[in-house]
Enzyme design. Structure first.
Site, short mmCIF file in Angstrom:
data_model
loop_
_atom_site.label_atom_id
_atom_site.label_comp_id
_atom_site.label_asym_id
_atom_site.label_seq_id
_atom_site.Cartn_x
_atom_site.Cartn_y
_atom_site.Cartn_z
N LEU A 121 -51.35 -18.55 -7.97
CA LEU A 121 -50.11 -18.90 -8.65
C LEU A 121 -50.47 -19.07 -10.12
O LEU A 121 -51.35 -19.89 -10.45
CB LEU A 121 -49.50 -20.18 -8.07
CG LEU A 121 -48.03 -20.46 -8.41
CD1 LEU A 121 -47.13 -19.32 -7.94
CD2 LEU A 121 -47.57 -21.77 -7.77
N ASP A 122 -49.85 -18.30 -11.00
CA ASP A 122 -50.23 -18.27 -12.40
C ASP A 122 -50.16 -19.65 -13.03
O ASP A 122 -49.43 -20.54 -12.58
CB ASP A 122 -49.31 -17.32 -13.18
CG ASP A 122 -49.44 -15.89 -12.69
OD1 ASP A 122 -50.50 -15.58 -12.11
OD2 ASP A 122 -48.50 -15.11 -12.88
N ILE A 123 -50.92 -19.81 -14.12
CA ILE A 123 -50.96 -21.09 -14.81
C ILE A 123 -49.59 -21.46 -15.40
O ILE A 123 -49.26 -22.65 -15.52
CB ILE A 123 -52.04 -21.05 -15.92
CG1 ILE A 123 -52.29 -22.45 -16.47
CG2 ILE A 123 -51.66 -20.05 -17.01
CD1 ILE A 123 -53.47 -22.52 -17.42
#
Length: 403
Positions: free
Chosen positions: A279-281
């Site tokens: 899950l992207d930052i």
């Protein structure tokens, strides 16, 4: 009768048995010579005659080197008046050498007397030639055939290669556990193939064989936990990056959401806990962390069929053709994307349902059709929903929940 008085000559030195004797010289004033016919004259003549040497024995005729050296030393002292020590030092250089040489020569011994194997004395051994040494010292070497290349079948596999598939791979494909976990179970003897216990790593089996695990393995798997976290923006899901913290630091007792409903947090639950998916930052939403290799493979395996749902807030204009491309027809990094389900959730938000997880996939898909993503939230993984879990908090996966 001549009565002239004469001084008798000095007697010559006599050598008896290898020794040197010197007669003392008569004094200058001696008594008158007796008459020739008198007994005294006869005695005087006998005394004046040189003493005869006794018959020397065979050993005396050839004195030893030591005796000869000693004799020369005494003669040197008598003639030169040298002290005893100097003369002995002069003679010690030659006299003892022969005797010492004889003492140093050990008696010849045969090989049996020397403690070796019975046989002839070393002096009696015939000399060996170079050909003899080569033929006796080195054993003959047998000609070693060169290895021939292994013939290969038309399919490209070597003939005679072990048949079947590795047991750990089959277990992972059937969802029994991960390949790493399978190796651990095999080493403990907790895996059975067609009723036969398997304990050797790398064992190959028939892909259709019956595989069971021991009750101890099932109990161990039941003790492994899976955690659902609502990841906030600013945390990375996997390895930490400079200036950012990994999401796992939020897994602690004070952030547990289901206190009193599920088991209490224990630090042992952090051992081997890893995220099952990215899950992207800059994204938020549901993140799964698990100790169970079966769940990890189910969610992120190449053959995973578990879909993920996202709510994506976008800016820009999207045509009907662009919406069709988002559903199917785009490619990233030269690879065509799997079909997706994309629709409008509300006027400024799209709903994405994907069955793959490329890096920053949704953001890059929107850029290809002229959209800019300003917010992204994952709300579902398989059959498990984020629900009312607050951001920054977590809970345990319940026994009645399955992806």
């Amino acid at each position: 009768m001549n009565t002239t008085r004469r001084t008798p000559p000095a007697p010559a030195p006599s050598r008896v048995a290898g020794t040197l004797k010197v007669r003392a010289r008569a004094p200058e004033t001696e008594p008158a010579e007796p008459a020739a016919d008198s007994p005294d004259a006869v005695t005087a003549k006998q005394d004046a005659a040189p003493a005869r040497k006794p018959a020397a024995s065979k050993s005396d005729r050839k004195p030893s080197p030591a005796a000869r050296g000693e004799r020369r030393a005494k003669e040197t002292r008598a003639n030169t008046g040298a002290p005893r020590d100097a003369a002995e030092r002069a003679s010690s250089r030659a006299a003892p050498k022969a005797a010492e040489g004889r003492e140093r020569q050990p008696a010849r011994r045969t090989a049996t007397e020397a403690g070796g194997k019975p046989g002839r004395a070393p002096a009696e051994r015939p000399a060996r030639t170079t050909m003899d040494r080569r033929s006796t010292d080195r054993p003959a070497r047998a000609a070693t055939p060169r290895p021939q290349p292994t013939p290969r079948s038309p399919a490209g596999t070597a003939e005679g290669a072990p048949e079947g598939v590795r047991l750990s791979k089959v277990m992972a494909e059937r969802g029994l556990c991960s390949r790493r976990e399978a190796d651990g179970l095999i080493e403990r003897g907790w895996v059975f193939v067609d009723g036969r216990r398997i304990t050797e790593l790398g064992t190959r089996i028939d892909p259709g064989a019956n595989i069971t695990v021991a009750p101890e393995a099932r109990r161990q798997q039941a003790q492994r936990v899976t955690i659902l976290l609502h990841k906030p923006v600013g945390y990375v899901s996997g390895q930490p990056e400079p200036g950012y913290e990994p999401a796992v630091v939020l897994i602690k007792a004070e952030n547990q959401f289901d206190v009193g409903e599920a088991q209490n947090f224990h630090y042992s639950h952090l051992k081997g806990l890893a995220p099952a998916g990215r899950l992207d930052i800059d994204s938020t939403g549901l993140l799964v962390l698990t100790q169970d290799g079966r769940i990890a493979r189910q969610l992120i395996g190449d053959d995973s069929k578990v879909d993920k749902e996202y709510l994506v807030r976008v800016e820009g204009e999207l045509s009907a053709e662009g919406l069709a491309l988002l559903n199917h027809g785009l490619e990233l990094d030269g690879r065509r994307l799997r079909p997706a389900q994309v629709e409008w959730a509300n006027p400024d938000q799209l709903r994405f349902v994907l069955r793959e997880g490329r890096k920053r996939q949704i953001r890059r898909m929107c850029e290809l059709v002229g959209l800019k993503v300003v917010g992204l939230k994952r709300v579902r993984i398989g059959k498990v929903r984020l629900g009312d879990l607050p951001a920054g908090q977590w809970r345990y996966l319940r026994e009645d929940e399955h992806f």
